[in-house]
Design an enzyme around this catalytic site. Structure first.
Site, PDB file in Angstrom:
ATOM      1  N   LYS A 188      20.304  19.858  46.340  1.00  0.00           N
ATOM      2  CA  LYS A 188      19.748  20.790  44.839  1.00  0.00           C
ATOM      3  C   LYS A 188      20.710  20.237  43.987  1.00  0.00           C
ATOM      4  O   LYS A 188      21.339  22.203  44.228  1.00  0.00           O
ATOM      5  CB  LYS A 188      18.213  21.647  45.302  1.00  0.00           C
ATOM      6  CG  LYS A 188      17.925  21.291  44.185  1.00  0.00           C
ATOM      7  CD  LYS A 188      17.660  22.529  44.099  1.00  0.00           C
ATOM      8  CE  LYS A 188      18.411  23.677  42.610  1.00  0.00           C
ATOM      9  NZ  LYS A 188      18.309  23.826  41.355  1.00  0.00           N
ATOM     10  N   SER A 240      24.677  33.066  42.109  1.00  0.00           N
ATOM     11  CA  SER A 240      24.630  34.468  42.099  1.00  0.00           C
ATOM     12  C   SER A 240      24.376  35.269  43.636  1.00  0.00           C
ATOM     13  O   SER A 240      24.464  35.057  44.340  1.00  0.00           O
ATOM     14  CB  SER A 240      24.128  34.616  40.847  1.00  0.00           C
ATOM     15  OG  SER A 240      23.060  34.089  41.251  1.00  0.00           O
ATOM     16  N   GLU A 261      28.160  31.372  48.606  1.00  0.00           N
ATOM     17  CA  GLU A 261      29.534  32.021  48.683  1.00  0.00           C
ATOM     18  C   GLU A 261      28.399  32.270  46.934  1.00  0.00           C
ATOM     19  O   GLU A 261      28.441  31.814  46.305  1.00  0.00           O
ATOM     20  CB  GLU A 261      30.091  30.350  47.654  1.00  0.00           C
ATOM     21  CG  GLU A 261      30.466  30.256  49.290  1.00  0.00           C
ATOM     22  CD  GLU A 261      31.358  30.051  50.136  1.00  0.00           C
ATOM     23  OE1 GLU A 261      32.420  31.473  49.482  1.00  0.00           O
ATOM     24  OE2 GLU A 261      32.026  30.036  51.207  1.00  0.00           O
ATOM     25  N   CYS A 295      34.033  31.180  39.417  1.00  0.00           N
ATOM     26  CA  CYS A 295      33.774  32.709  40.192  1.00  0.00           C
ATOM     27  C   CYS A 295      34.869  33.230  41.072  1.00  0.00           C
ATOM     28  O   CYS A 295      35.271  34.652  40.627  1.00  0.00           O
ATOM     29  CB  CYS A 295      33.048  32.051  41.635  1.00  0.00           C
ATOM     30  SG  CYS A 295      33.667  31.000  42.867  1.00  0.00           S
ATOM     31  N   GLU A 396      29.837  41.709  36.204  1.00  0.00           N
ATOM     32  CA  GLU A 396      30.677  40.000  36.887  1.00  0.00           C
ATOM     33  C   GLU A 396      30.620  39.664  34.699  1.00  0.00           C
ATOM     34  O   GLU A 396      29.615  39.097  34.590  1.00  0.00           O
ATOM     35  CB  GLU A 396      29.926  38.808  37.519  1.00  0.00           C
ATOM     36  CG  GLU A 396      30.934  37.942  37.708  1.00  0.00           C
ATOM     37  CD  GLU A 396      30.533  36.396  38.279  1.00  0.00           C
ATOM     38  OE1 GLU A 396      28.777  36.486  38.862  1.00  0.00           O
ATOM     39  OE2 GLU A 396      31.550  35.761  39.008  1.00  0.00           O
TER      40      GLU A 396
HETATM   41  P1  NAP Z   1      22.237  30.944  40.154  1.00  0.00           P
HETATM   42  O1  NAP Z   1      21.294  31.324  38.594  1.00  0.00           O
HETATM   43  O2  NAP Z   1      22.182  32.399  41.421  1.00  0.00           O
HETATM   44  O3  NAP Z   1      21.891  29.901  41.136  1.00  0.00           O
HETATM   45  C1  NAP Z   1      22.673  28.851  41.799  1.00  0.00           C
HETATM   46  C2  NAP Z   1      21.467  27.852  42.679  1.00  0.00           C
HETATM   47  O4  NAP Z   1      20.657  28.308  42.742  1.00  0.00           O
HETATM   48  C3  NAP Z   1      21.242  26.876  41.103  1.00  0.00           C
HETATM   49  O5  NAP Z   1      21.298  25.619  41.893  1.00  0.00           O
HETATM   50  C4  NAP Z   1      19.738  27.206  40.896  1.00  0.00           C
HETATM   51  O6  NAP Z   1      19.300  26.169  40.542  1.00  0.00           O
HETATM   52  C5  NAP Z   1      19.455  28.081  42.488  1.00  0.00           C
HETATM   53  N1  NAP Z   1      18.197  28.872  42.716  1.00  0.00           N
HETATM   54  C6  NAP Z   1      18.608  30.002  41.191  1.00  0.00           C
HETATM   55  N2  NAP Z   1      17.176  30.805  42.655  1.00  0.00           N
HETATM   56  C7  NAP Z   1      17.083  30.345  43.258  1.00  0.00           C
HETATM   57  C8  NAP Z   1      15.857  30.360  44.425  1.00  0.00           C
HETATM   58  N3  NAP Z   1      14.702  31.205  44.305  1.00  0.00           N
HETATM   59  N4  NAP Z   1      15.580  29.192  45.560  1.00  0.00           N
HETATM   60  C9  NAP Z   1      16.548  28.565  45.707  1.00  0.00           C
HETATM   61  N5  NAP Z   1      17.360  27.822  44.838  1.00  0.00           N
HETATM   62  C10 NAP Z   1      17.478  28.809  43.320  1.00  0.00           C
HETATM   63  O7  NAP Z   1      23.936  30.302  39.837  1.00  0.00           O
HETATM   64  P2  NAP Z   1      24.890  29.893  38.758  1.00  0.00           P
HETATM   65  O8  NAP Z   1      24.178  30.734  37.451  1.00  0.00           O
HETATM   66  O9  NAP Z   1      24.956  28.561  38.725  1.00  0.00           O
HETATM   67  O10 NAP Z   1      26.350  30.511  39.095  1.00  0.00           O
HETATM   68  C11 NAP Z   1      27.598  31.383  38.577  1.00  0.00           C
HETATM   69  C12 NAP Z   1      26.681  31.733  39.813  1.00  0.00           C
HETATM   70  O11 NAP Z   1      27.853  31.764  40.976  1.00  0.00           O
HETATM   71  C13 NAP Z   1      28.411  33.141  39.279  1.00  0.00           C
HETATM   72  O12 NAP Z   1      27.753  34.410  39.620  1.00  0.00           O
HETATM   73  C14 NAP Z   1      28.844  32.473  40.425  1.00  0.00           C
HETATM   74  O13 NAP Z   1      30.375  33.858  40.485  1.00  0.00           O
HETATM   75  C15 NAP Z   1      28.677  32.551  40.979  1.00  0.00           C
HETATM   76  N6  NAP Z   1      29.525  31.411  41.938  1.00  0.00           N
HETATM   77  C16 NAP Z   1      30.556  31.965  43.300  1.00  0.00           C
HETATM   78  C17 NAP Z   1      31.090  30.788  43.673  1.00  0.00           C
HETATM   79  C18 NAP Z   1      31.627  31.198  45.016  1.00  0.00           C
HETATM   80  O14 NAP Z   1      31.703  30.250  45.604  1.00  0.00           O
HETATM   81  N7  NAP Z   1      31.766  32.162  45.345  1.00  0.00           N
HETATM   82  C19 NAP Z   1      31.215  29.520  42.794  1.00  0.00           C
HETATM   83  C20 NAP Z   1      30.941  29.614  41.859  1.00  0.00           C
HETATM   84  C21 NAP Z   1      30.217  30.288  41.049  1.00  0.00           C
HETATM   85  P3  NAP Z   1      18.529  26.375  38.633  1.00  0.00           P
HETATM   86  O15 NAP Z   1      19.923  26.207  37.922  1.00  0.00           O
HETATM   87  O16 NAP Z   1      17.582  25.632  38.515  1.00  0.00           O
HETATM   88  O17 NAP Z   1      18.959  27.588  38.810  1.00  0.00           O
END
Ligand code: NAP
Ligand code: MG
Length: 513
Positions: A188, A240, A261, A295, A396
């Site tokens: 997804k 996140s 992650e 990230c 962050e």
């Molecule tokens: P996010 O809002 O947490 O969303 C990540 C993914 O999860 C998206 O595909 C999102 O879908 C999906 N999602 C959201 N709520 C969900 C739920 N209840 N159940 C299942 N899936 C769900 O993160 P983001 O805003 O896309 O990315 C930014 C964050 O990612 C930052 O905090 C960054 O630090 C972190 N990040 C971490 C790494 C690492 O390797 N540690 C790498 C890159 C990014 P939708 O898009 O439809 O909301």
């Protein structure tokens, strides 16, 4: 496959948007008519719409993955490897279409998007080889006629969920090792930019039906249905910390396996002996890549006071040379942020830093419209007079904001760098080996970069300590994340054996008078 072809007026950019989902090796119209619009974050132009999948689609995708899993697992390693190499070959063959789409839907400059596609193909090549080579261990037996060994088995069906900032790359870090380990996948992609992942599914056509399935939709509906689906055995998630925590609690209740992650507020130390000709471009790269939406980007820069003034002056000078603009223009260095709410959040963080914590803007800080573009551009921003313990070191900041914190010496820098609930990455610039190794030993971080921040290596494990995650991706560790060991014990001497302790010897056990 249902696609719409769009082209830019000058004819420079052509791309296809796919409005179907990929299930069981076929392109299907989703059961729902509800869709999510995908817009170019630089221009706000509509690029296409994808289905906001509901239960019927999620059930179909998980069902297809389940059906395909045993045969895929039992496919000989050489054949699996050949198919993963074929996926990589197809990715390279449609590289241009992939990086153009990725750039348009994400706001990544073309060069960065192209770089991502090369890494995605390399990831499939890497796991084709590693998956074939590594299977388990032989273990010393307790008696000479016994043989003990482990084999590594896949978990089954993997739900792979990627974030918006590297939607394709971080998906490949899940899909490639999951397949190499013998799992099947339901992927997804993020809803702001799902088109490149749908395009990538064209390369999955090289695999048997159902081995990889791609559905689209919002996290709160399709994502939620997927993580809760009883047919899913492991959830591989990047995103996140907030959503990661939620996934961990759902998985905890259902005892599903997880690999998470999550977020980070990575420290970056500049010592007094650092070569500023190298460290200044290094810090700008480490913080401003992908408009600061990384990230592992260096979100807290600790500079030793002796060189802080000079370092800040040169960082400001360097940042002003970066070209902010249309990602489709090959001369652009920094593009827009992903959407309005992301930009609003960062602007709010910056204004609180200025008002409440008396930080100073050294350059940037304004919304801009390069060449009249309507998208979500924030000028690369350098903040001075930032204090440790405040907003920049505890929230962050996911945007192009470089926060500089002056410190007494390397020891204070190490102490503050380690003072965080996160532990994703950390970087240092120094020529002093002792400083570098002392920092490495004392800072909790899944990756530690010395004089070369934010560089990737498929063979090295990637992930976070503390609240930055659970488990690792990439490397052999990233393969083991998708399989579990089975210990096999074999006794090849077929003789009658007295399992129960012989009665003749039980006299010893009688209570002593
Ligand atoms: P996010 O809002 O947490 O969303 C990540 C993914 O999860 C998206 O595909 C999102 O879908 C999906 N999602 C959201 N709520 C969900 C739920 N209840 N159940 C299942 N899936 C769900 O993160 P983001 O805003 O896309 O990315 C930014 C964050 O990612 C930052 O905090 C960054 O630090 C972190 N990040 C971490 C790494 C690492 O390797 N540690 C790498 C890159 C990014 P939708 O898009 O439809 O909301
Ligand atoms: Mg989000």
């Amino acid at each position: 496959m249902s696609t719409k072809t769009a082209s830019k007026k000058n004819g420079a950019v052509k791309f296809n948007t796919i409005s179907q989902i990929f299930i069981g090796g076929k392109w299907k119209t989703a059961a729902t008519a509800k869709t999510i619009e995908v817009r170019n974050p630089a221009t706000l132009d509509l690029l296409g719409s994808v289905p906001n999948c509901t239960k019927e689609d999620v059930d179909a995708a998980v069902g297809a993955a389940k059906k395909a899993q045993r045969d895929w697992w039992k496919t000989p390693g050489v054949e699996k490897a050949a198919m993963l190499h074929e996926v990589a070959r197809r990715i390279r063959a449609m590289e241009h279409e992939l990086f153009t789409t990725l750039s348009l839907e994400s706001g990544k400059p073309l060069w960065e998007a192209k770089d991502c596609i090369e890494w995605v193909a390399a990831c499939f090549d890497y796991y084709a080889e590693v998956g074939r080579a590594s299977h388990g261990n032989s273990i010393p037996p307790v008696a000479h006629h016994q043989v003990n060994f482990t084999i590594k088995e896949p978990y089954g069906v993997v739900a792979a969920i990627a974030p918006f900032n590297f939607p394709l790359l971080l998906m490949s870090w899940k899909v490639a090792p999951a397949l190499a380990a013998g799992n099947t996948v339901v992927a997804k992609p993020p809803s702001p930019n799902p088109l490149s992942n749908l395009l990538l599914a064209k390369a999955y056509e090289a695999l048997p039906p159902g081995v990889v399935n791609v559905i689209t939709g919002s996290g709160s509906s399709a994502g939620e249905l997927l993580i809760n689906h009883p047919g899913v055995d492991l959830i591989a998630f990047t995103g996140s910390t907030e959503v990661g925590r939620h996934i961990a609690s759902v998985a905890g209740q259902q005892l599903k396996k997880i690999n998470l992650e999550l977020g980070g507020i990575d420290p970056f130390i500049v010592c007094e002996d650092a070569d500023l000709d190298i460290a200044v471009p290094g810090v700008a790269w480490a913080r401003l890549l992908n408009a600061g939406q990384v990230c592992t980007s260096s979100k807290r820069i600790y500079v030793v006071r002796k060189i802080a003034e000079e370092f800040m002056r040169r960082v400001v000078q360097y940042v002003r040379t970066l070209k902010v603009g249309d990602p489709s223009d090959y001369t652009t260095d920094v593009g827009p942020m992903i959407n309005e709410s992301a930009l609003n959040t960062v602007e709010d963080q910056v204004s609180r830093l200025l008002e409440k914590e008396k930080a100073r803007i050294l350059t940037g800080g304004r919304r801009i419209a390069p060449h009249g573009l309507k998208g979500w551009f924030l000028e690369p921003t350098v903040l001075g007079n930032v204090r440790h313990g405040g907003i920049a070191t505890t929230e962050e900041i996911f945007g192009p904001v470089l926060a500089l914190i002056a410190v007494k010496d390397v020891n204070e820098a190490i102490k503050l760098a380690n003072d965080s609930e996160f532990g994703l990455g950390a970087s240092i610039y120094t020529k002093n080996l002792e400083y570098a190794m002392r920092a490495m030993e004392n800072i909790k971080a899944g990756t530690f970069w010395i004089n070369d921040p934010l560089t990737d290596n498929d063979a090295g494990p990637f992930g976070g300590m503390r609240h930055s995650g659970v488990g690792r991706e990439l490397g052999e560790e990233g393969l083991d994340a998708f399989r579990e060991p089975k210990h096999v014990h074999l006794d090849y001497v077929m003789e009658k054996k007295n399992f129960w302790y012989p009665y003749s010897q039980r006299g010893d056990l009688k209570p002593k008078k």
